[in-house]
Design a protein around this motif. Structure first.
Motif, PDB file in Angstrom:
ATOM      1  N   MET A 102       0.734  -1.244  -0.005  1.00 34.87           N
ATOM      2  CA  MET A 102      -0.128   0.041   0.090  1.00 34.87           C
ATOM      3  C   MET A 102       0.941   1.244  -0.076  1.00 34.87           C
ATOM      4  O   MET A 102       1.763   1.274   0.840  1.00 34.87           O
ATOM      5  CB  MET A 102      -0.858   0.085   1.289  1.00 34.87           C
ATOM      6  N   SER A 103       0.432   2.050  -0.709  1.00 32.51           N
ATOM      7  CA  SER A 103       1.324   3.503  -0.911  1.00 32.51           C
ATOM      8  C   SER A 103       0.794   4.193   0.468  1.00 32.51           C
ATOM      9  O   SER A 103      -0.058   4.482   0.791  1.00 32.51           O
ATOM     10  CB  SER A 103       0.832   4.427  -2.046  1.00 32.51           C
ATOM     11  N   GLN A 104       2.043   4.584   1.085  1.00 31.73           N
ATOM     12  CA  GLN A 104       2.068   5.353   2.299  1.00 31.73           C
ATOM     13  C   GLN A 104       2.026   6.727   2.098  1.00 31.73           C
ATOM     14  O   GLN A 104       2.660   7.560   2.656  1.00 31.73           O
ATOM     15  CB  GLN A 104       3.025   5.071   3.291  1.00 31.73           C
ATOM     16  N   ASN A 105       1.037   7.485   1.290  1.00 31.88           N
ATOM     17  CA  ASN A 105       0.881   8.624   1.102  1.00 31.88           C
ATOM     18  C   ASN A 105      -0.073   9.492   1.993  1.00 31.88           C
ATOM     19  O   ASN A 105      -0.458  10.786   1.552  1.00 31.88           O
ATOM     20  CB  ASN A 105       0.550   9.047  -0.556  1.00 31.88           C
ATOM     21  N   THR A 111      -5.896  18.951   4.215  1.00 30.78           N
ATOM     22  CA  THR A 111      -6.661  18.466   5.253  1.00 30.78           C
ATOM     23  C   THR A 111      -6.141  16.956   5.551  1.00 30.78           C
ATOM     24  O   THR A 111      -5.915  16.224   4.470  1.00 30.78           O
ATOM     25  CB  THR A 111      -8.048  18.439   4.561  1.00 30.78           C
ATOM     26  N   PRO A 112      -5.860  16.370   6.653  1.00 32.06           N
ATOM     27  CA  PRO A 112      -5.608  15.190   7.019  1.00 32.06           C
ATOM     28  C   PRO A 112      -6.557  14.114   6.497  1.00 32.06           C
ATOM     29  O   PRO A 112      -7.947  14.595   6.457  1.00 32.06           O
ATOM     30  CB  PRO A 112      -5.258  15.022   8.407  1.00 32.06           C
ATOM     31  N   ASP A 113      -6.353  12.792   6.258  1.00 35.48           N
ATOM     32  CA  ASP A 113      -6.930  11.741   5.954  1.00 35.48           C
ATOM     33  C   ASP A 113      -7.751  11.076   7.052  1.00 35.48           C
ATOM     34  O   ASP A 113      -8.659  10.500   7.097  1.00 35.48           O
ATOM     35  CB  ASP A 113      -6.158  10.869   5.066  1.00 35.48           C
ATOM     36  N   ASP A 131      -1.560   1.235   8.954  1.00 33.10           N
ATOM     37  CA  ASP A 131      -2.323   0.392   8.012  1.00 33.10           C
ATOM     38  C   ASP A 131      -3.396   0.782   6.992  1.00 33.10           C
ATOM     39  O   ASP A 131      -3.654   0.360   6.070  1.00 33.10           O
ATOM     40  CB  ASP A 131      -3.136  -0.764   8.932  1.00 33.10           C
ATOM     41  N   ALA A 132      -3.897   2.114   7.499  1.00 31.22           N
ATOM     42  CA  ALA A 132      -4.866   2.833   6.404  1.00 31.22           C
ATOM     43  C   ALA A 132      -3.957   3.527   5.371  1.00 31.22           C
ATOM     44  O   ALA A 132      -4.561   4.155   4.537  1.00 31.22           O
ATOM     45  CB  ALA A 132      -5.637   3.775   7.103  1.00 31.22           C
ATOM     46  N   GLY A 133      -2.533   3.585   5.352  1.00 30.09           N
ATOM     47  CA  GLY A 133      -1.861   4.190   4.368  1.00 30.09           C
ATOM     48  C   GLY A 133      -1.355   5.469   4.926  1.00 30.09           C
ATOM     49  O   GLY A 133      -0.856   6.007   3.982  1.00 30.09           O
ATOM     50  N   VAL A 134      -1.004   5.643   6.124  1.00 29.14           N
ATOM     51  CA  VAL A 134      -0.860   6.962   6.437  1.00 29.14           C
ATOM     52  C   VAL A 134       1.166   6.877   6.434  1.00 29.14           C
ATOM     53  O   VAL A 134       1.639   6.089   7.117  1.00 29.14           O
ATOM     54  CB  VAL A 134      -0.873   7.522   8.102  1.00 29.14           C
ATOM     55  N   GLY A 135       1.654   7.875   5.713  1.00 24.90           N
ATOM     56  CA  GLY A 135       3.115   7.948   5.798  1.00 24.90           C
ATOM     57  C   GLY A 135       3.404   9.426   6.556  1.00 24.90           C
ATOM     58  O   GLY A 135       4.896   9.425   6.878  1.00 24.90           O
TER      59      GLY A 135
END
Length: 318
Positions: free
Chosen positions: A1-4, A86-88, A266-270
């Motif tokens: 998963m991309s951590q973007n 805006t954060p995810d 795990d949700a893709g946070v980088g």
């Protein structure tokens, strides 16, 4: 998963200090306005308290909680005014969960600042001063800590799972002392008493939870515009009534911070932004996963740098 993806995290008690947000207050009208708004609700000059010389007054739980919430919301408003992305996803450590919910649009600031003042008062009075204690345990695994606490006479339990190898225990003072000795014998590098006056997040806080349930019953809660990971179970929740129940349960349940950060990873946070005074959560995040890019934004120069860096971070993953 991309951590973007980007997360915002909000600190809890322990991050307060005299003189905090001084440069941000001078730089951003949003910070000045937020402190003025809090003063109207609370009936005292919040900014004067923060910039005074009475650390003991600042450390009173019923004072600390609204002050920290005000600081986090002030920096969030400054972030938005400066064009920050805006954060995810969001999360807050203990009290910081209320800050996250305000910034996610689930709670109004004026409701929340009064609510956390009451929360602090309820937590402070749930156990007589001197009967409860908390201690940080460094360098021991969670299972061993849980096992030895369970084997100790009296009420003592692991209550803050802050990062691998850093766990806080709490309970009756004598039980915390006894568990601390057992944990040192079992190989803990350090067991450090914390300068708090109540055993937060233990079953001893259930009377505070009952009072908070009454106080929060009349407060409007909306579905968060940004998902918030909750301390109790390290998952997000969109149902306002379930959020209400989780805020009550949180007061006497362990803070699953390591799991909260892992949920965001795990949700893709980088990248994660610590929105509040200090860098406590930044340090914990790096202990949980060294690859996570972390930004603390109390200082205007750091906020400006993070606005620019995270704009690029999100563009790269688009």
């Amino acid at each position: 998963m991309s951590q973007n993806k980007t997360a915002f995290v909000f600190p809890g008690q322990g991050s307060q200090k005299i003189g905090m947000l001084l440069a941000a207050h001078a730089a951003y009208p949003e910070v000045r306005d937020t402190f003025a708004e809090a003063a109207e609700v609370l009936g005292y000059d919040v900014w004067a308290l923060v910039q005074g010389d009475d650390q003991d007054a600042l450390n009173l739980t019923e004072t600390t909680q609204p002050v920290l919430l005000t600081s986090s919301v002030a920096l969030w408003r400054a972030w938005n005014a400066q064009g920050g992305a805006t954060p995810d996803i969001m999360a807050g450590h203990s009290l910081g969960e209320f800050s996250a919910l305000v910034c996610a649009g689930a709670l109004s600031f004026t409701d929340a600042v009064d609510l956390v003042r009451q929360r602090g008062r309820f937590m402070q009075t749930a156990v007589p001063v001197g009967e409860g204690a908390m201690a940080a345990v460094i360098g021991l695994d969670d299972d061993t800590i849980n096992k030895l606490c369970a084997e100790t006479d009296g009420v003592v339990a692991a209550v803050n799972f802050n990062s691998p190898g850093q766990v806080v225990i709490a309970g009756h003072s004598a039980a915390v002392d006894a568990a601390g000795e057992a944990l040192k014998t079992a190989g803990a590098r350090k067991v450090m008493p914390l300068a708090v006056s109540a055993p937060f997040h233990t079953e001893l806080m259930k009377p505070a939870g009952e009072r908070l349930a009454e106080a929060i019953a009349g407060v409007a809660i909306n579905t968060p515009a940004v998902p918030v990971v909750h301390n109790v179970h390290a998952r997000t929740e969109s149902d306002p009534e379930k959020i209400r129940a989780l805020l009550v349960e949180q007061i006497y349940s362990p803070v699953q911070w390591t799991r909260c950060v892992q949920t965001m990873l795990d949700a893709g946070v980088g990248a994660a932004v610590e929105c509040g005074p200090g860098k406590v959560l930044t340090g914990l995040a790096r202990r949980i996963d060294k690859s996570l890019l972390c930004y603390a934004i109390e200082e205007p120069a750091d906020l400006a740098e993070a606005v620019e860096a995270l704009g690029e971070h999100q563009c790269e993953g688009a």
